[in-house]
Design a protein around this motif. Structure first.
Motif, mmCIF file in Angstrom:
data_model
loop_
_atom_site.group_PDB
_atom_site.id
_atom_site.type_symbol
_atom_site.label_atom_id
_atom_site.label_comp_id
_atom_site.label_asym_id
_atom_site.label_seq_id
_atom_site.Cartn_x
_atom_site.Cartn_y
_atom_site.Cartn_z
ATOM 1 N N PRO A 43 48.784 27.911 141.510
ATOM 2 C CA PRO A 43 49.035 26.621 140.859
ATOM 3 C C PRO A 43 49.070 26.674 139.332
ATOM 4 O O PRO A 43 49.433 25.697 138.697
ATOM 5 C CB PRO A 43 47.886 25.735 141.351
ATOM 6 C CG PRO A 43 46.905 26.627 142.000
ATOM 7 C CD PRO A 43 47.578 27.930 142.299
ATOM 8 N N MET A 44 48.738 27.824 138.748
ATOM 9 C CA MET A 44 48.797 27.941 137.279
ATOM 10 C C MET A 44 50.227 28.190 136.794
ATOM 11 O O MET A 44 50.503 28.095 135.605
ATOM 12 C CB MET A 44 47.872 29.063 136.809
ATOM 13 C CG MET A 44 46.393 28.755 137.071
ATOM 14 S SD MET A 44 45.300 30.044 136.490
ATOM 15 C CE MET A 44 45.478 29.816 134.725
ATOM 16 N N ILE A 45 51.140 28.505 137.700
ATOM 17 C CA ILE A 45 52.538 28.740 137.330
ATOM 18 C C ILE A 45 53.209 27.398 137.064
ATOM 19 O O ILE A 45 53.067 26.455 137.834
ATOM 20 C CB ILE A 45 53.275 29.521 138.433
ATOM 21 C CG1 ILE A 45 52.690 30.932 138.522
ATOM 22 C CG2 ILE A 45 54.776 29.551 138.186
ATOM 23 C CD1 ILE A 45 53.252 31.773 139.628
ATOM 24 N N THR A 46 53.946 27.338 135.965
ATOM 25 C CA THR A 46 54.640 26.102 135.586
ATOM 26 C C THR A 46 56.149 26.288 135.690
ATOM 27 O O THR A 46 56.658 27.411 135.728
ATOM 28 C CB THR A 46 54.289 25.705 134.140
ATOM 29 O OG1 THR A 46 54.825 26.704 133.250
ATOM 30 C CG2 THR A 46 52.789 25.571 133.936
ATOM 31 N N LYS A 47 56.850 25.169 135.692
ATOM 32 C CA LYS A 47 58.317 25.223 135.696
ATOM 33 C C LYS A 47 58.833 25.908 134.438
ATOM 34 O O LYS A 47 59.824 26.624 134.477
ATOM 35 C CB LYS A 47 58.900 23.815 135.818
ATOM 36 C CG LYS A 47 58.696 23.196 137.178
ATOM 37 C CD LYS A 47 59.314 21.815 137.257
ATOM 38 C CE LYS A 47 59.089 21.217 138.624
ATOM 39 N NZ LYS A 47 59.690 19.898 138.761
ATOM 40 N N GLU A 48 58.146 25.668 133.327
ATOM 41 C CA GLU A 48 58.550 26.292 132.057
ATOM 42 C C GLU A 48 58.433 27.814 132.144
ATOM 43 O O GLU A 48 59.291 28.538 131.635
ATOM 44 C CB GLU A 48 57.704 25.752 130.905
ATOM 45 C CG GLU A 48 58.147 26.236 129.549
ATOM 46 C CD GLU A 48 59.552 25.828 129.168
ATOM 47 O OE1 GLU A 48 60.201 26.583 128.423
ATOM 48 O OE2 GLU A 48 60.036 24.773 129.623
ATOM 49 N N MET A 49 57.385 28.316 132.788
ATOM 50 C CA MET A 49 57.215 29.761 132.945
ATOM 51 C C MET A 49 58.372 30.349 133.753
ATOM 52 O O MET A 49 58.902 31.410 133.409
ATOM 53 C CB MET A 49 55.886 30.066 133.652
ATOM 54 C CG MET A 49 54.669 29.748 132.813
ATOM 55 S SD MET A 49 53.146 29.750 133.773
ATOM 56 C CE MET A 49 52.861 31.501 133.931
ATOM 57 N N ILE A 50 58.773 29.645 134.800
ATOM 58 C CA ILE A 50 59.890 30.106 135.632
ATOM 59 C C ILE A 50 61.166 30.133 134.800
ATOM 60 O O ILE A 50 61.938 31.094 134.846
ATOM 61 C CB ILE A 50 60.061 29.204 136.872
ATOM 62 C CG1 ILE A 50 58.836 29.286 137.781
ATOM 63 C CG2 ILE A 50 61.344 29.531 137.619
ATOM 64 C CD1 ILE A 50 58.592 30.625 138.422
ATOM 65 N N LYS A 51 61.384 29.091 134.007
ATOM 66 C CA LYS A 51 62.577 29.027 133.158
ATOM 67 C C LYS A 51 62.588 30.170 132.154
ATOM 68 O O LYS A 51 63.612 30.847 131.982
ATOM 69 C CB LYS A 51 62.629 27.691 132.424
ATOM 70 C CG LYS A 51 63.838 27.530 131.551
ATOM 71 C CD LYS A 51 63.841 26.198 130.835
ATOM 72 C CE LYS A 51 65.037 26.102 129.910
ATOM 73 N NZ LYS A 51 65.008 24.879 129.107
ATOM 74 N N GLY A 54 63.318 33.474 133.869
ATOM 75 C CA GLY A 54 64.714 33.514 134.267
ATOM 76 C C GLY A 54 65.622 33.843 133.097
ATOM 77 O O GLY A 54 66.565 34.639 133.231
ATOM 78 N N GLU A 55 65.328 33.256 131.950
ATOM 79 C CA GLU A 55 66.124 33.534 130.756
ATOM 80 C C GLU A 55 65.962 34.979 130.320
ATOM 81 O O GLU A 55 66.929 35.621 129.919
ATOM 82 C CB GLU A 55 65.731 32.572 129.641
ATOM 83 C CG GLU A 55 66.206 31.153 129.905
ATOM 84 C CD GLU A 55 65.673 30.144 128.915
ATOM 85 O OE1 GLU A 55 64.811 30.476 128.078
ATOM 86 O OE2 GLU A 55 66.107 28.975 128.996
ATOM 87 N N LYS A 56 64.748 35.529 130.424
ATOM 88 C CA LYS A 56 64.512 36.921 130.067
ATOM 89 C C LYS A 56 65.298 37.856 130.988
ATOM 90 O O LYS A 56 65.756 38.921 130.571
ATOM 91 C CB LYS A 56 63.025 37.266 130.155
ATOM 92 C CG LYS A 56 62.212 36.728 129.029
ATOM 93 C CD LYS A 56 60.755 37.132 129.169
ATOM 94 C CE LYS A 56 59.903 36.538 128.072
ATOM 95 N NZ LYS A 56 58.471 36.906 128.234
ATOM 96 N N LEU A 57 65.428 37.456 132.241
ATOM 97 C CA LEU A 57 66.149 38.265 133.222
ATOM 98 C C LEU A 57 67.662 38.012 133.188
ATOM 99 O O LEU A 57 68.419 38.642 133.919
ATOM 100 C CB LEU A 57 65.624 37.995 134.632
ATOM 101 C CG LEU A 57 64.189 38.444 134.898
ATOM 102 C CD1 LEU A 57 63.705 37.895 136.238
ATOM 103 C CD2 LEU A 57 64.092 39.954 134.859
#
Length: 59
Positions: A43-51, A54-57
């Motif tokens: 639950p510590m993962i945020t939508k911003e972290m995913i974004k 994704g941008e880094k990849l």
């Protein structure tokens, strides 16, 4: 499921097969999927972290 519900569902599935998503929609769907699966486990993962990841990849 009643026959009427089954027919309605089949109609919706057939209509969905004809929809084409834009590249932006595909990207958002991919990120949403990643967030949903990741945040479920942590639950510590945020939508911003995913974004950001994704941008880094390049996604």
């Amino acid at each position: 499921m009643t026959k009427q519900e089954h027919d309605a569902l089949r109609s919706l599935i057939e209509a969905a097969k004809k929809v084409s998503m834009t590249e932006a929609q595909v990207l958002e769907q991919r990120r949403s999927f990643a967030y949903g699966n990741s945040a479920f486990e942590n639950p510590m993962i945020t939508k911003e972290m995913i974004k950001e990841q994704g941008e880094k990849l390049g996604l």
